[in-house]
Every structure is written in C-alpha cells, then in structure tokens.
Design an enzyme around this catalytic site. Structure first.
Site, PDB file in Angstrom:
ATOM      1  N   LYS A  87      97.809 -16.161  29.671  1.00  0.00           N
ATOM      2  CA  LYS A  87      97.119 -15.000  30.237  1.00  0.00           C
ATOM      3  C   LYS A  87      95.604 -15.188  30.190  1.00  0.00           C
ATOM      4  O   LYS A  87      94.884 -14.803  31.103  1.00  0.00           O
ATOM      5  CB  LYS A  87      97.534 -13.738  29.490  1.00  0.00           C
ATOM      6  CG  LYS A  87      98.962 -13.284  29.757  1.00  0.00           C
ATOM      7  CD  LYS A  87      99.250 -11.985  29.027  1.00  0.00           C
ATOM      8  CE  LYS A  87     100.621 -11.427  29.382  1.00  0.00           C
ATOM      9  NZ  LYS A  87     101.707 -12.292  28.948  1.00  0.00           N
ATOM     10  N   GLU A 109      92.308  -6.286  25.552  1.00  0.00           N
ATOM     11  CA  GLU A 109      91.805  -5.622  26.742  1.00  0.00           C
ATOM     12  C   GLU A 109      91.602  -4.137  26.460  1.00  0.00           C
ATOM     13  O   GLU A 109      92.298  -3.550  25.620  1.00  0.00           O
ATOM     14  CB  GLU A 109      92.784  -5.762  27.909  1.00  0.00           C
ATOM     15  CG  GLU A 109      92.903  -7.166  28.448  1.00  0.00           C
ATOM     16  CD  GLU A 109      93.876  -7.257  29.611  1.00  0.00           C
ATOM     17  OE1 GLU A 109      93.796  -8.245  30.343  1.00  0.00           O
ATOM     18  OE2 GLU A 109      94.709  -6.343  29.770  1.00  0.00           O
ATOM     19  N   HIS A 141     106.308  -0.978  26.539  1.00  0.00           N
ATOM     20  CA  HIS A 141     105.677  -1.934  27.452  1.00  0.00           C
ATOM     21  C   HIS A 141     106.701  -2.752  28.228  1.00  0.00           C
ATOM     22  O   HIS A 141     106.352  -3.785  28.820  1.00  0.00           O
ATOM     23  CB  HIS A 141     104.721  -2.880  26.702  1.00  0.00           C
ATOM     24  CG  HIS A 141     103.789  -2.167  25.790  1.00  0.00           C
ATOM     25  ND1 HIS A 141     102.836  -1.281  26.238  1.00  0.00           N
ATOM     26  CD2 HIS A 141     103.684  -2.172  24.439  1.00  0.00           C
ATOM     27  CE1 HIS A 141     102.175  -0.791  25.208  1.00  0.00           C
ATOM     28  NE2 HIS A 141     102.672  -1.300  24.107  1.00  0.00           N
ATOM     29  N   ARG A 163     107.859 -17.105  38.094  1.00  0.00           N
ATOM     30  CA  ARG A 163     109.318 -17.127  38.139  1.00  0.00           C
ATOM     31  C   ARG A 163     109.803 -15.940  38.951  1.00  0.00           C
ATOM     32  O   ARG A 163     109.016 -15.110  39.398  1.00  0.00           O
ATOM     33  CB  ARG A 163     109.886 -17.019  36.725  1.00  0.00           C
ATOM     34  CG  ARG A 163     109.365 -15.797  35.968  1.00  0.00           C
ATOM     35  CD  ARG A 163     110.008 -15.623  34.618  1.00  0.00           C
ATOM     36  NE  ARG A 163     109.353 -14.639  33.782  1.00  0.00           N
ATOM     37  CZ  ARG A 163     109.579 -13.327  33.827  1.00  0.00           C
ATOM     38  NH1 ARG A 163     110.442 -12.846  34.704  1.00  0.00           N
ATOM     39  NH2 ARG A 163     108.951 -12.500  33.029  1.00  0.00           N
TER      40      ARG A 163
END
Length: 672
Positions: free
Chosen positions: A116, A200, A235, A292
């Site tokens: 990420k 973040e 999440h 994917r």
C-alpha cells in the site's frame, strides 16, 4: 487456450472457477488441506491433490506444494482465486519460472501495487489524489505515533501488505495508539507475513467505491464501471452493489479513467480493482489496487452481462479483451450480500460448527438470472476456525435499485440454515433499514444505525410458539389438525393424531425461549383443537408438509389469523423460520433437566471459539478492572480480545502464548 487448470484456492471462488473452466472445456485440478478433504470445491474438479494441514500456512499458502501439484497433474495454468497467494509476487514469479501460466498480472505489477505504501507513492507521482497520511518505511512505533499525532485523530492504521480488513484499526486518541499498532502488526504478520503498516487520516462519513479494470497482453485496458462497498463491519465488506447510488456519468468517467491510468502505469494484465474512498462532496482519493479478482465481482457481472472469470482465463491464454470501452454498458442494478457464519449480536463473532441444514432460494448459476448463489459449502459441511467463515454470497439483480433491494429482502427470507449462527437476519434488517433504502451510505452506516440494526431480542409471539408446537406434532405424524376424509379408515389405536376414547386430549409443552420458560398447551376435543397460553384459549388449525426429514412447511390458523413458516426439528431444538427471521425454541423436559447444575463456575472466562493464544496481558495475582484486556486469541484470521467481565484478582492463567484452545475451554480464573 491451455487445457488443464489448477485452482490454488478453496471455497466459493474455487467452485466458481471450476464451473467456468468446465464450460470452456478445460480439465480442472483442486488442491485441499486436511480440513477440506470432503469440501465442495474438491468434488467440483476433475481431480484433487492434498497439500497439507488445516492451517493456511501448512497448505494454501505453500507455494511449493501447489507447484508440485501442478507438476504432478500436468496443469499448464494456475488460478489463484482471491486471498492466500493471489497477490503474492514470489508465487507469480515461481509459476513463471516453472513454465506455468499464472492467471493474474505479472509479478512486477503485483510488486508495484502489493505494498500500500509503494502504491500510494506511485499514485502520488502520477497525480492521483491521496488521503493525508504516512506511507514510508520508518516503522519505529514512536515515529509512527508522532506522525499520527501530527495529522490529528481519528487515524486509520492499515497493514501495508494486507486486505480484507486484516491488520486495520481506527484509533480515536493518542493514548490508544500504541496498543492498536501492536495489534495491527501482529495480525498483519500472521495474515500476510509482513507487519509493515501505514497511517492515514480517518475520513468522516466516507464512501468506499471501487472500479473494476481489465487489461490484456496487447496493451488494451477497460473499466467495467464501479461498485459501492461502503457497508462494512470490522473494515470488511458486508454489502456490495453496482452501480454506485448517486454516481454521475461525469464522476464515473473520471474515476474509471483514473483507474485505467493506474493499471497502465504498472503494465497491468488481467482482472484488478482500483479502490477509492470518496467524500460526500464527490472528491475521491486512491486507497489501493487489489491485483486480483474481488469477492464482489458478481455484481459487475450482473450489470454488464460478462463472465469475468472467463475473461481472466482467455486473457491468461493470450487472447485480447473481448470488447472495447465503448461497447460496455450498465443494465439494471445488482446487490450482493455476504452470508457469514457469525453472530452479529456478539460483535460479529465467528461461529464454528456443522451446517446440518442449508437451503437457498431458487437461483441460477453465475449470470442470466435475477437471483444467484455463489457458495463453497453445503449441508453437512463444517465451518472450521482455520478459514474465513463465509458460507455463500447472495446476489440479486433488478431493473433498478429498489427492485433489487426488494428481491434481496425476499431471497434472504428464503434461506434456512441450522448448525451455526449466521448474519442472515441481520442482513435482512440492513436491507430494510431506512438509511440503506435511501442510499444514505458510508463506511460507518452499521455503527450509525446500531439501534435499528441490533434491536433487543423479543419473546416469541403466540403464533411462533404455536408453529413450534405444531411442528412437534407433525414430526410425530400428525400433519393436519383435521383428519383427511379421503383416507381409508384406520385402526383408532394406531392413530397418531391425539385421538382418545374419551374424545378429549390435552398435551402441555415447556419451550425455552431465550432464557424464559414458556408453558403452553394444546387440547383436542373431537375434531377441534385449542391453543392455551397464560390462561387464554383460542382455536387452532394447521396443515403441514414434510419437506425433508425433520423439516416442515406449515400453514397455521390461530384464532382466525393465518401464519406461515418453515420449521426444522433438530433434537430438542425447534428452528422457526418466518417473515425473514429465525426463532430457536428448545423443548424443555423438566424431569430430564432436574439434576442440571445451574450454578456452574462463576469466576471463569472461557474461549468463545477454537483458536490460538497470541498474547497474555495478566498473570496470577494481578488485580484487574471490568473491561481490562486479559488476553488475545486468533481465530479465522482475526484477533479477538478477551476482557475482564468485572473487577477482581487473577487466580490462575490456564494457557500460554502459542497454545491452541478449544471452544469453551477455561482460559483464566478470576476471584473477588
């Protein structure tokens, strides 16, 4: 096109790939662990190879075992599914080195987007907007906390190599940061073999919108529009739909073109998903690219009419994309609900056990229908602690969102599952929730609508109690309240319909409804039946149809009002499915339970499911307060913290870090 495909995965995606491959005339090979010897995906393939123990690291994450299985069976290509090795660049390279086609992007694209942090750096250089945060290599806990403190709380800690909600925590304050970071790193290391994280700023009321992209080896790339995946718990996505409600053509094009640009920046090939987080004003930020196929790909198939797994296989074989961007269009609206073995009322705690019953509504496979089931388990299968507890995906399509939502409500009400806790009733409440119905969506919807989505349990109504009793009578052979006149007379002594010489017969029932004992009775007088409860007596009639052994479809008339249900009798337990909900009532035998020990040990904490102890925060003699974290268990790839139920002193800790524990095992003894 290659002729033999090995499917390096399990569950519904392995079944899905096997079905498409068979339709294309390909021979398929399944791999399986000790826990999956009798799994549905094994039977779906032409041949199967055992690759190791039940834990993923001993089987589905073993690249060497999978490649050896491919060599032994002559497989020319490997489809990685999603999860496990699907985004593992080393595995993709190992396939290439062995001369085996990897059905996915080149390992260079996986490497570029697999981290990420690296992906965000790449997107930043390309001018794609990013959420404020830290995506660098410095993983010193104090440094990471200083970054979080500087950007302001709440912040989101995310595993850099992760996905599916694993290794992710929202942190509301600086004081809670260190513990959340440690937990994220443990979970990330366990799930992905990499404990690196990024930080973040956590956006308020964001929507999660992702773009499906596809690229071929000739340099062509298209986007197949968007999916809204905002409805999440822990999440992890719960509901996905396409197209995204409220999406304008201008914004759709902007997000689609940004996603294609991201894919082309890494020379992408195959199926991929570029995920964005969007603010209420329409601004969107790049989050990550999943290199994917996604769990939610069926909603895209439903609105476009294209089989994305077939696209994957053809592109892997070197064929070009079958359509251009201009030829793609959206028809109707599709919604997918993930059906899990879990208990929503207990923090979505996964449920372990054997599915003694699993009935789905009438559906079609893959596409060209309005109701579709993609499932990897069936009745008789066991939900184990080793893998994600998803039972199936229910996908519906309508001419518009409201029709699709109505079809989802109906279809959820037609599912019957016995043996484990499920989220089916919760999903139906979610579909009926006013915010969801009005498309007032964001990733905090479930928490925001908590009161309506998690209503307090209500006692079973008289009609539900009567349906349960009638099922017991039907199970004994009395399918109808009135003897059918077209049947030949029988010996009265052989009748099982409550006939008595005196003409009157009463039977009392004690039903355990949650924690309350309900005492009811039915009385037959000649051919008339009466239901009695709390001193009230009303007329009773019924007709029952035996569907399978122990399963009955009932029509009940109680005091002139009709009720309908499917009731499943499993030993003492009566599962009443009606109006989209399930009520579990237990026949209580006072004599049989007279010696039961109702006291038990009040100071012990037990394991809520099988799992592994990964950290212990206390020792014998420690003083704890209610709500203190005592230990952390890992099960089904998620961490579960065991909290102190009250103030007290730890008397004994029965296990050590690394120990495997069974469901119900006593973990810690606490005294006053």
């Amino acid at each position: 096109m290659f002729n033999t495909l090995l499917i390096a995965n399990r569950g519904e995606i392995a079944c899905r790939v096997a079905a498409t491959a068979r339709r294309l005339g390909l021979r398929t090979v399944a791999v399986y662990s000790d826990a999956d010897a009798n799994a549905r995906h094994v039977a779906a393939c032409d041949t199967a190879v055992h690759i190791g123990g039940p834990e993923p690291r001993a089987s589905y994450l073993r690249a060497d075992a999978i490649l050896e299985a491919a060599r032994k069976t002559g497989a020319q290509a490997v489809h990685p599914g999603y999860g496990f090795l699907s985004e593992n660049e080393a595995f993709a390279q190992a396939c290439a080195d062995a001369g085996i086609i990897f059905v996915g992007p080149p390992n260079s694209a996986i490497a570029a987007m697999g981290s990420k942090s690296a992906a965000k750096t790449l997107m930043e250089k390309a001018g794609v907007p990013l959420v404020p945060g830290y995506h660098g290599d410095n993983q010193d806990p104090q440094f990471l906390q200083s970054q979080a403190d500087a950007m302001g709380y709440p912040v989101l800690i995310k595993a850099s190599a992760g996905g599916g909600g694993k290794g992710m925590r929202i942190v509301e304050s600086s004081a809670a940061f260190a513990e959340a970071l440690a937990s994220c790193k443990r979970e990330a290391a366990s799930s992905f073999g990499d404990d690196k994280v990024l930080i973040e700023r956590y956006l308020q009321k964001p929507r999660h919108i992702e773009i499906q992209v596809f690229a071929d080896t000739q340099g062509n790339c298209v986007y197949l529009f968007e999916r809204d995946c905002s409805v999440q718990r822990r999440h992890q996505k719960v509901i996905e739909e396409a197209p995204a409600p409220g999406m304008t053509e201008e914004r759709r094009r902007a997000m689609g073109e940004a996603a294609v640009a991201a894919a082309k920046a890494v020379n992408y090939v195959g199926a991929g998903t570029v995920e964005f987080i969007a603010e209420p004003d329409g601004r969107f930020y790049f989050m990550e690219m999943n290199t994917r196929l996604q769990v939610e790909h069926p909603v895209t198939e439903m609105i476009t009419g294209h089989d994305l797994v077939e696209w994957q296989l053809r592109i892997a074989a070197g064929e070009p994309l079958p359509v251009t961007q201009e030829a793609l269009s959206i028809t109707g609206h599709a919604i997918e609900a993930r059906i899990y073995a879990e208990n929503p009322d207990k923090g979505f705690l996964p449920s372990i056990g054997t599915l003694s019953t699993l009935d789905f509504p009438t559906h079609v496979a893959f596409k060209n229908g309005d109701v579709r089931i993609d499932g990897g388990v069936q009745a008789g299968d066991t939900i184990t602690p080793f893998y994600d507890p998803m039972i199936a995906k229910l996908i519906v399509r309508g001419n518009d969102r409201e029709q699709a939502r109505a079809r989802m409500v109906q279809a959820l009400g037609e599912i019957h599952s016995v043996g484990v806790q499920t989220n089916i009733a919760f999903l139906r409440r979610l579909m009926l929730d006013e915010s969801f119905a009005q498309a007032d969506l964001d990733t905090g919807l479930i928490e925001r609508q908590h009161d309506s989505l998690f209503p307090p349990a209500q006692p079973a109504s008289d009609s539900t109690l009567a349906l349960a009793i009638v099922a017991v009578l039907a199970h004994r052979g009395q399918l109808h309240s009135v003897r059918r006149q077209n049947k030949a007379p029988v010996d009265p002594w052989a009748r099982s319909d409550g006939w008595r010489v005196a003409g009157c017969y009463t039977q009392a029932f004690e039903l355990l409804d949650q924690d309350e004992l309900r005492q009811v009775s039915v009385q037959r007088d000649a051919e008339q039946w009466t239901y009695r409860h709390k001193g009230e007596a009303v007329s009773l009639e019924w007709d029952a149809q035996a569907v399978t052994p122990g399963q009955y479809r009932l029509r009940l008339r109680l005091d002139g009002s009709d009720a309908f249900a499917t009731v499943i009798v499993r030993g003492e337990n009566l599962h009443v499915f009606r109006e989209g909900a399930v009520y579990v009532l237990k026949q209580h035998d006072a004599v049989e339970h007279a010696q039961d020990d109702a006291g038990g040990f009040g100071g012990g904490l037990t394991a809520p499911m099988p799992g592994k102890i990964i950290s212990i925060a206390v020792k014998a003699g420690d003083t704890v307060k209610s709500g203190d974290a005592l230990l952390v268990m890992e099960a089904m790839k998620m961490e579960h913290t065991i909290l102190a139920p009250a103030d007290g002193t730890v008397q004994e800790v029965f296990f050590a870090v690394g120990d495997q524990v069974t469901d119900g095992a006593e973990l810690i003894a606490i005294g006053e």
